[in-house]
Design a protein around this motif. Structure first.
Motif, short mmCIF file in Angstrom:
data_model
loop_
_atom_site.label_atom_id
_atom_site.label_comp_id
_atom_site.label_asym_id
_atom_site.label_seq_id
_atom_site.Cartn_x
_atom_site.Cartn_y
_atom_site.Cartn_z
N PHE A 1 0.82 -1.21 0.00
CA PHE A 1 0.00 0.00 0.00
C PHE A 1 0.86 1.26 0.00
CE2 PHE A 1 -3.77 -2.28 2.17
CZ PHE A 1 -4.25 -2.69 0.93
N VAL A 2 1.93 1.24 0.76
CA VAL A 2 2.84 2.39 0.81
C VAL A 2 3.45 2.64 -0.56
CG1 VAL A 2 5.05 3.19 1.72
CG2 VAL A 2 3.34 2.26 3.28
N VAL A 3 3.92 1.59 -1.21
CA VAL A 3 4.56 1.73 -2.52
C VAL A 3 3.55 2.21 -3.57
CG1 VAL A 3 5.70 0.46 -4.39
CG2 VAL A 3 6.42 0.12 -2.02
N ILE A 4 2.34 1.66 -3.53
CA ILE A 4 1.30 2.10 -4.47
C ILE A 4 0.98 3.58 -4.25
CG2 ILE A 4 -1.15 1.86 -5.07
CD1 ILE A 4 -0.79 -1.16 -4.59
N GLY A 5 0.82 3.97 -2.98
CA GLY A 5 0.55 5.37 -2.68
C GLY A 5 1.70 6.27 -3.09
N GLY A 6 2.93 5.83 -2.85
CA GLY A 6 4.10 6.63 -3.25
C GLY A 6 4.22 6.75 -4.74
N TYR A 7 3.96 5.66 -5.45
CA TYR A 7 4.02 5.69 -6.91
C TYR A 7 2.95 6.64 -7.45
CZ TYR A 7 3.82 4.23 -11.76
OH TYR A 7 3.81 4.23 -13.11
N GLY A 8 1.76 6.55 -6.88
CA GLY A 8 0.70 7.46 -7.30
C GLY A 8 1.04 8.90 -7.01
N TYR A 9 1.67 9.12 -5.89
CA TYR A 9 2.06 10.49 -5.52
C TYR A 9 3.10 11.03 -6.50
CZ TYR A 9 2.81 14.44 -2.45
OH TYR A 9 2.88 15.70 -1.94
N LEU A 10 4.03 10.18 -6.89
CA LEU A 10 5.10 10.62 -7.80
C LEU A 10 4.60 10.83 -9.23
CD1 LEU A 10 8.12 8.46 -6.67
CD2 LEU A 10 7.87 10.92 -6.45
N THR A 11 3.68 9.98 -9.69
CA THR A 11 3.32 10.01 -11.10
C THR A 11 2.12 10.89 -11.43
OG1 THR A 11 2.01 8.00 -10.84
CG2 THR A 11 4.29 7.76 -11.57
N ASN A 12 1.09 10.86 -10.62
CA ASN A 12 -0.14 11.51 -11.03
C ASN A 12 -0.54 12.71 -10.21
OD1 ASN A 12 -0.53 9.57 -12.99
ND2 ASN A 12 -1.56 8.20 -11.59
N LYS A 13 -0.54 12.57 -8.91
CA LYS A 13 -1.21 13.54 -8.07
C LYS A 13 -0.56 14.91 -8.06
CE LYS A 13 -3.06 14.17 -3.50
NZ LYS A 13 -3.18 13.70 -2.17
N ASN A 14 0.70 14.99 -7.77
CA ASN A 14 1.34 16.29 -7.56
C ASN A 14 2.55 16.49 -8.45
OD1 ASN A 14 -0.46 17.02 -5.52
ND2 ASN A 14 0.70 15.91 -3.99
N LYS A 15 2.37 16.38 -9.73
CA LYS A 15 3.52 16.53 -10.63
C LYS A 15 4.17 17.90 -10.48
CE LYS A 15 2.48 13.33 -14.29
NZ LYS A 15 2.14 13.14 -15.68
N ASN A 16 3.40 18.91 -10.21
CA ASN A 16 3.96 20.25 -10.10
C ASN A 16 4.62 20.50 -8.76
OD1 ASN A 16 3.05 20.84 -12.67
ND2 ASN A 16 1.08 21.59 -11.93
N ASP A 17 4.26 19.72 -7.73
CA ASP A 17 4.80 19.94 -6.40
C ASP A 17 6.12 19.23 -6.17
OD1 ASP A 17 2.57 21.40 -5.89
OD2 ASP A 17 1.54 19.83 -4.76
N VAL A 18 6.39 18.16 -6.90
CA VAL A 18 7.58 17.35 -6.67
C VAL A 18 8.59 17.65 -7.77
CG1 VAL A 18 8.47 15.02 -6.42
CG2 VAL A 18 6.18 15.56 -5.62
N GLU A 19 9.80 18.02 -7.38
CA GLU A 19 10.85 18.30 -8.35
C GLU A 19 11.81 17.13 -8.41
OE1 GLU A 19 12.72 22.03 -7.70
OE2 GLU A 19 10.82 23.04 -7.35
N LEU A 20 12.43 16.94 -9.57
CA LEU A 20 13.35 15.82 -9.75
C LEU A 20 14.58 15.96 -8.87
CD1 LEU A 20 14.08 13.23 -11.19
CD2 LEU A 20 15.06 14.58 -13.02
N VAL A 21 15.19 17.11 -8.90
CA VAL A 21 16.38 17.36 -8.08
C VAL A 21 16.24 18.71 -7.40
CG1 VAL A 21 17.97 15.94 -9.41
CG2 VAL A 21 17.62 18.30 -10.06
#
Length: 170
Positions: A122-142
């Protein structure tokens, strides 16, 4: 934008996982499937990582995922320690402190590992979803901030320097 701090973010993620651990233990004590509390641990860890580091990067989300998975394992150790302590009339801290010595003597090791593994999924699914779909503008690569200059402050500083030069000439 300010530069993020991975060390403080990691400390924040560890603190953020504690509500997920408490939820896992509390729900498990009610004899209910509690692995979904991995989502809570992950999102609290991401929130606290962002709060402590002042910036969320993909590395920060990955750190939060790893810490959340470790916290789910810790929660299962706590639940199993409570069960053993209640069954054999020991104190919780005695069982928890000696858990690595007690673990090889458990009859059903499969039941110990199944719930934390499901929680980690569940943690990995939630993390993957967070990285890919939900907050693309909030998370920066580096974390590659450039220094931003406030030109109004530069103008004020130049004016102060000019006034100082005028006074020293006089």
């Amino acid at each position: 934008m300010k530069k993020g701090n991975i060390l403080f973010g990691t400390i924040g993620a560890i603190i953020g996982c504690l509500p997920g651990v408490a939820l896992y233990v509390g729900v498990a004590m009610l004899r209910v499937f509690s692995s979904w509390s991995g989502f809570v641990a992950l999102y609290c860890a991401i929130f606290m990582y962002t709060l402590f580091s002042r910036k969320l990067t993909k590395i920060g989300v990955i750190i939060s995922i790893i810490i959340s998975c470790a916290s789910m394992l810790l929660a299962e150790v706590i639940v199993t320690s409570i069960s053993i302590a209640n069954r054999y009339h020991f104190t919780f801290f005695t069982v928890f402190k000696n858990f690595l010595k007690i673990y090889p003597k458990l009859n059903n090791k499969f039941s110990f590992w199944i719930y934390p593994i499901i929680a980690c999924v569940f943690v990995v699914i939630g993390g993957y979803g967070y990285l890919t779909n939900k907050n693309k503008n909030d998370v920066e690569l580096v974390d590659n901030d450039e220094v931003e200059y406030d030109y109004e402050e530069d103008d004020e500083i130049e004016e102060i320097n000019d006034n100082i030069e005028k006074e020293t000439k006089e």
